[in-house]
Design a protein around this motif. Structure first.
Motif, PDB file in Angstrom:
ATOM      1  N   LEU A   9       0.830  -1.193   0.000  1.00  0.00           N
ATOM      2  CA  LEU A   9       0.000   0.000   0.000  1.00  0.00           C
ATOM      3  C   LEU A   9       0.865   1.244   0.000  1.00  0.00           C
ATOM      4  CD1 LEU A   9      -2.660  -0.974   2.703  1.00  0.00           C
ATOM      5  CD2 LEU A   9      -2.910  -1.073   0.211  1.00  0.00           C
ATOM      6  N   PRO A  10       0.545   2.211  -0.872  1.00  0.00           N
ATOM      7  CA  PRO A  10       1.271   3.471  -0.839  1.00  0.00           C
ATOM      8  C   PRO A  10       0.783   4.331   0.327  1.00  0.00           C
ATOM      9  CG  PRO A  10      -0.442   3.558  -2.512  1.00  0.00           C
ATOM     10  CD  PRO A  10      -0.460   2.174  -1.939  1.00  0.00           C
ATOM     11  N   VAL A  11       1.721   4.991   0.997  1.00  0.00           N
ATOM     12  CA  VAL A  11       1.371   5.860   2.119  1.00  0.00           C
ATOM     13  C   VAL A  11       2.084   7.200   1.973  1.00  0.00           C
ATOM     14  CG1 VAL A  11       0.916   3.919   3.672  1.00  0.00           C
ATOM     15  CG2 VAL A  11       3.185   4.971   3.656  1.00  0.00           C
ATOM     16  N   ALA A  12       1.428   8.246   2.412  1.00  0.00           N
ATOM     17  CA  ALA A  12       1.983   9.598   2.295  1.00  0.00           C
ATOM     18  C   ALA A  12       2.981   9.906   3.408  1.00  0.00           C
ATOM     19  CB  ALA A  12       0.853  10.629   2.308  1.00  0.00           C
ATOM     20  N   ASP A  13       2.735   9.402   4.608  1.00  0.00           N
ATOM     21  CA  ASP A  13       3.583   9.682   5.761  1.00  0.00           C
ATOM     22  C   ASP A  13       3.840   8.366   6.487  1.00  0.00           C
ATOM     23  OD1 ASP A  13       4.467  10.337   8.414  1.00  0.00           O
ATOM     24  OD2 ASP A  13       3.689  12.374   8.131  1.00  0.00           O
ATOM     25  N   LEU A  14       4.998   7.776   6.241  1.00  0.00           N
ATOM     26  CA  LEU A  14       5.300   6.446   6.772  1.00  0.00           C
ATOM     27  C   LEU A  14       5.247   6.387   8.299  1.00  0.00           C
ATOM     28  CD1 LEU A  14       5.992   3.506   6.100  1.00  0.00           C
ATOM     29  CD2 LEU A  14       8.415   4.183   6.052  1.00  0.00           C
ATOM     30  N   PRO A  15       5.891   7.306   9.029  1.00  0.00           N
ATOM     31  CA  PRO A  15       5.813   7.225  10.496  1.00  0.00           C
ATOM     32  C   PRO A  15       4.375   7.303  11.029  1.00  0.00           C
ATOM     33  CG  PRO A  15       7.617   8.658   9.860  1.00  0.00           C
ATOM     34  CD  PRO A  15       6.832   8.353   8.605  1.00  0.00           C
ATOM     35  N   LYS A  16       3.546   8.156  10.446  1.00  0.00           N
ATOM     36  CA  LYS A  16       2.147   8.257  10.897  1.00  0.00           C
ATOM     37  C   LYS A  16       1.385   6.969  10.578  1.00  0.00           C
ATOM     38  CE  LYS A  16       1.359  13.227  10.854  1.00  0.00           C
ATOM     39  NZ  LYS A  16       0.588  14.339  10.264  1.00  0.00           N
ATOM     40  N   HIS A  53       5.462   6.804  -1.390  1.00  0.00           N
ATOM     41  CA  HIS A  53       5.064   6.850  -2.799  1.00  0.00           C
ATOM     42  C   HIS A  53       6.221   6.556  -3.753  1.00  0.00           C
ATOM     43  CE1 HIS A  53       0.938   8.980  -2.484  1.00  0.00           C
ATOM     44  NE2 HIS A  53       1.147   8.201  -1.437  1.00  0.00           N
ATOM     45  N   THR A  54       7.388   7.118  -3.482  1.00  0.00           N
ATOM     46  CA  THR A  54       8.511   6.886  -4.408  1.00  0.00           C
ATOM     47  C   THR A  54       8.912   5.419  -4.426  1.00  0.00           C
ATOM     48  OG1 THR A  54      10.057   7.553  -2.664  1.00  0.00           O
ATOM     49  CG2 THR A  54       9.447   9.223  -4.296  1.00  0.00           C
ATOM     50  N   ARG A  55       8.842   4.746  -3.291  1.00  0.00           N
ATOM     51  CA  ARG A  55       9.179   3.318  -3.242  1.00  0.00           C
ATOM     52  C   ARG A  55       8.088   2.488  -3.913  1.00  0.00           C
ATOM     53  NH1 ARG A  55      11.948  -0.612  -4.281  1.00  0.00           N
ATOM     54  NH2 ARG A  55      12.185  -2.292  -2.788  1.00  0.00           N
ATOM     55  N   PHE A  56       6.840   2.839  -3.684  1.00  0.00           N
ATOM     56  CA  PHE A  56       5.726   2.135  -4.317  1.00  0.00           C
ATOM     57  C   PHE A  56       5.854   2.206  -5.839  1.00  0.00           C
ATOM     58  CE2 PHE A  56       1.365   1.542  -5.793  1.00  0.00           C
ATOM     59  CZ  PHE A  56       0.933   0.483  -5.011  1.00  0.00           C
ATOM     60  N   LYS A  57       6.269   3.359  -6.356  1.00  0.00           N
ATOM     61  CA  LYS A  57       6.411   3.556  -7.804  1.00  0.00           C
ATOM     62  C   LYS A  57       7.505   2.670  -8.402  1.00  0.00           C
ATOM     63  CE  LYS A  57       4.732   6.119 -10.218  1.00  0.00           C
ATOM     64  NZ  LYS A  57       3.781   5.733 -11.234  1.00  0.00           N
ATOM     65  N   ASP A  58       8.389   2.119  -7.580  1.00  0.00           N
ATOM     66  CA  ASP A  58       9.388   1.167  -8.079  1.00  0.00           C
ATOM     67  C   ASP A  58       8.740  -0.128  -8.564  1.00  0.00           C
ATOM     68  OD1 ASP A  58      11.507   2.870  -7.509  1.00  0.00           O
ATOM     69  OD2 ASP A  58      11.953   1.910  -5.574  1.00  0.00           O
ATOM     70  N   TYR A 110     -21.116 -10.570  11.390  1.00  0.00           N
ATOM     71  CA  TYR A 110     -21.131  -9.198  11.886  1.00  0.00           C
ATOM     72  C   TYR A 110     -20.008  -8.447  11.184  1.00  0.00           C
ATOM     73  CZ  TYR A 110     -20.805  -5.331  15.247  1.00  0.00           C
ATOM     74  OH  TYR A 110     -20.782  -4.095  15.833  1.00  0.00           O
ATOM     75  N   THR A 111     -20.304  -7.275  10.621  1.00  0.00           N
ATOM     76  CA  THR A 111     -19.293  -6.536   9.864  1.00  0.00           C
ATOM     77  C   THR A 111     -19.268  -5.063  10.256  1.00  0.00           C
ATOM     78  OG1 THR A 111     -20.738  -5.879   8.040  1.00  0.00           O
ATOM     79  CG2 THR A 111     -19.672  -8.037   7.861  1.00  0.00           C
ATOM     80  N   HIS A 112     -18.138  -4.456  10.051  1.00  0.00           N
ATOM     81  CA  HIS A 112     -17.955  -3.007  10.143  1.00  0.00           C
ATOM     82  C   HIS A 112     -16.662  -2.698   9.394  1.00  0.00           C
ATOM     83  CE1 HIS A 112     -18.488   0.813  12.851  1.00  0.00           C
ATOM     84  NE2 HIS A 112     -18.772   1.025  11.582  1.00  0.00           N
ATOM     85  N   SER A 113     -16.354  -1.432   9.211  1.00  0.00           N
ATOM     86  CA  SER A 113     -15.159  -1.098   8.447  1.00  0.00           C
ATOM     87  C   SER A 113     -14.567   0.227   8.882  1.00  0.00           C
ATOM     88  CB  SER A 113     -15.494  -1.041   6.955  1.00  0.00           C
ATOM     89  OG  SER A 113     -16.390   0.019   6.708  1.00  0.00           O
ATOM     90  N   PHE A 114     -13.335   0.466   8.424  1.00  0.00           N
ATOM     91  CA  PHE A 114     -12.697   1.764   8.617  1.00  0.00           C
ATOM     92  C   PHE A 114     -11.862   2.083   7.383  1.00  0.00           C
ATOM     93  CE2 PHE A 114      -9.583  -1.196  10.416  1.00  0.00           C
ATOM     94  CZ  PHE A 114      -8.387  -0.740   9.878  1.00  0.00           C
ATOM     95  N   VAL A 115     -11.490   3.341   7.283  1.00  0.00           N
ATOM     96  CA  VAL A 115     -10.604   3.821   6.229  1.00  0.00           C
ATOM     97  C   VAL A 115      -9.360   4.348   6.928  1.00  0.00           C
ATOM     98  CG1 VAL A 115     -10.334   5.459   4.323  1.00  0.00           C
ATOM     99  CG2 VAL A 115     -12.566   4.392   4.756  1.00  0.00           C
ATOM    100  N   ASP A 116      -8.185   3.891   6.493  1.00  0.00           N
ATOM    101  CA  ASP A 116      -6.947   4.303   7.151  1.00  0.00           C
ATOM    102  C   ASP A 116      -6.533   5.711   6.729  1.00  0.00           C
ATOM    103  OD1 ASP A 116      -5.472   4.132   4.704  1.00  0.00           O
ATOM    104  OD2 ASP A 116      -4.774   2.114   5.142  1.00  0.00           O
ATOM    105  N   LEU A 117      -5.396   6.170   7.204  1.00  0.00           N
ATOM    106  CA  LEU A 117      -4.939   7.543   6.963  1.00  0.00           C
ATOM    107  C   LEU A 117      -4.724   7.863   5.495  1.00  0.00           C
ATOM    108  CD1 LEU A 117      -2.306   7.841   9.855  1.00  0.00           C
ATOM    109  CD2 LEU A 117      -4.744   8.448   9.889  1.00  0.00           C
ATOM    110  N   ASP A 118      -4.502   6.836   4.676  1.00  0.00           N
ATOM    111  CA  ASP A 118      -4.247   7.045   3.253  1.00  0.00           C
ATOM    112  C   ASP A 118      -5.436   6.686   2.376  1.00  0.00           C
ATOM    113  OD1 ASP A 118      -1.259   7.863   2.907  1.00  0.00           O
ATOM    114  OD2 ASP A 118      -1.301   6.340   4.481  1.00  0.00           O
ATOM    115  N   GLY A 119      -6.597   6.474   2.993  1.00  0.00           N
ATOM    116  CA  GLY A 119      -7.812   6.237   2.225  1.00  0.00           C
ATOM    117  C   GLY A 119      -8.049   4.804   1.799  1.00  0.00           C
ATOM    118  N   HIS A 120      -7.273   3.852   2.322  1.00  0.00           N
ATOM    119  CA  HIS A 120      -7.476   2.448   2.007  1.00  0.00           C
ATOM    120  C   HIS A 120      -8.602   1.900   2.886  1.00  0.00           C
ATOM    121  CE1 HIS A 120      -3.034   3.150   1.337  1.00  0.00           C
ATOM    122  NE2 HIS A 120      -3.520   2.990   0.127  1.00  0.00           N
TER     123      HIS A 120
END
Length: 132
Positions: A9-16, A53-58, A110-120
Motif C-alpha cells: 500500500l502506498p502511504v503519504a507519511d510512513l511514520p504516521k 510513494h517513491t518506493r511504491f512507484k518502483d 457481523y461486519t464493520h469497516s474503517f478507512v486508514d490515513l491514506d484512504g485504504h
C-alpha cells in the motif's frame, strides 16, 4: 507450503501510518523495514507493506490512486469476535481513521469497516456460523 500474502500500500507519511497500525495492535517486522517501507504483521500469513510513494512507484509504472476521489482497494479481515471488530474500528477512529458505514449484523456474520490515513478501505467481519 502455506501461502503468505504481502499487500503493498502506498502511504503519504510512513511514520504516521506505522503509528496508526501499531495503535490497532499490529506489530512491525523489522526485517522488512527501512526509511521507505514498513512491514506490518496482520497474522502469520498476512502482511501489509506500507511504502512511501517513491518506493511504491518502483513496483508499477501506473499512477497511484487518489483515494479521496476513487477506491483503490478494499481489504477484508476476519476477526475472532464481534468485540474485536468493534475494538479495531474504535482504535482506527481514535487514531485518525474514518468510517463510512455502520456495523451490520446478519445473524451469522457481523461486519464493520474503517478507512486508514491514506484512504485504504478495511472491512472487518466475524462469522459466527453458516448463513441460513
Amino acid at each position: 507450503m502455506t501461502t503468505q500474502a504481502f499487500i503493498n500500500l502506498p502511504v503519504a507519511d510512513l511514520p504516521k501510518s506505522i503509528a496508526f497500525f501499531e495503535a490497532l495492535g499490529f506489530k512491525r517486522n523489522p526485517q522488512f523495514c527501512d526509511d521507505n517501507a514498513a512491514c506490518i504483521v496482520i497474522s502469520d500469513t498476512l502482511y501489509v507493506m506500507l511504502l512511501v510513494h517513491t518506493r511504491f512507484k518502483d513496483f508499477t509504472p501506473k499512477d497511484i490512486c487518489d483515494t479521496s476521489k476513487a477506491v483503490e482497494v478494499l481489504i477484508s479481515l476476519s476477526c475472532d469476535s464481534r468485540e474485536q471488530v468493534d475494538h479495531l474500528v474504535a482504535q482506527a477512529l481514535a487514531n485518525g481513521g474514518t468510517t463510512y458505514d455502520k456495523p451490520e449484523d446478519y445473524g451469522f456474520m457481523y461486519t464493520h469497516s474503517f478507512v486508514d490515513l491514506d484512504g485504504h478501505g478495511w472491512g472487518l467481519l466475524h462469522m459466527s456460523g453458516a448463513p441460513a
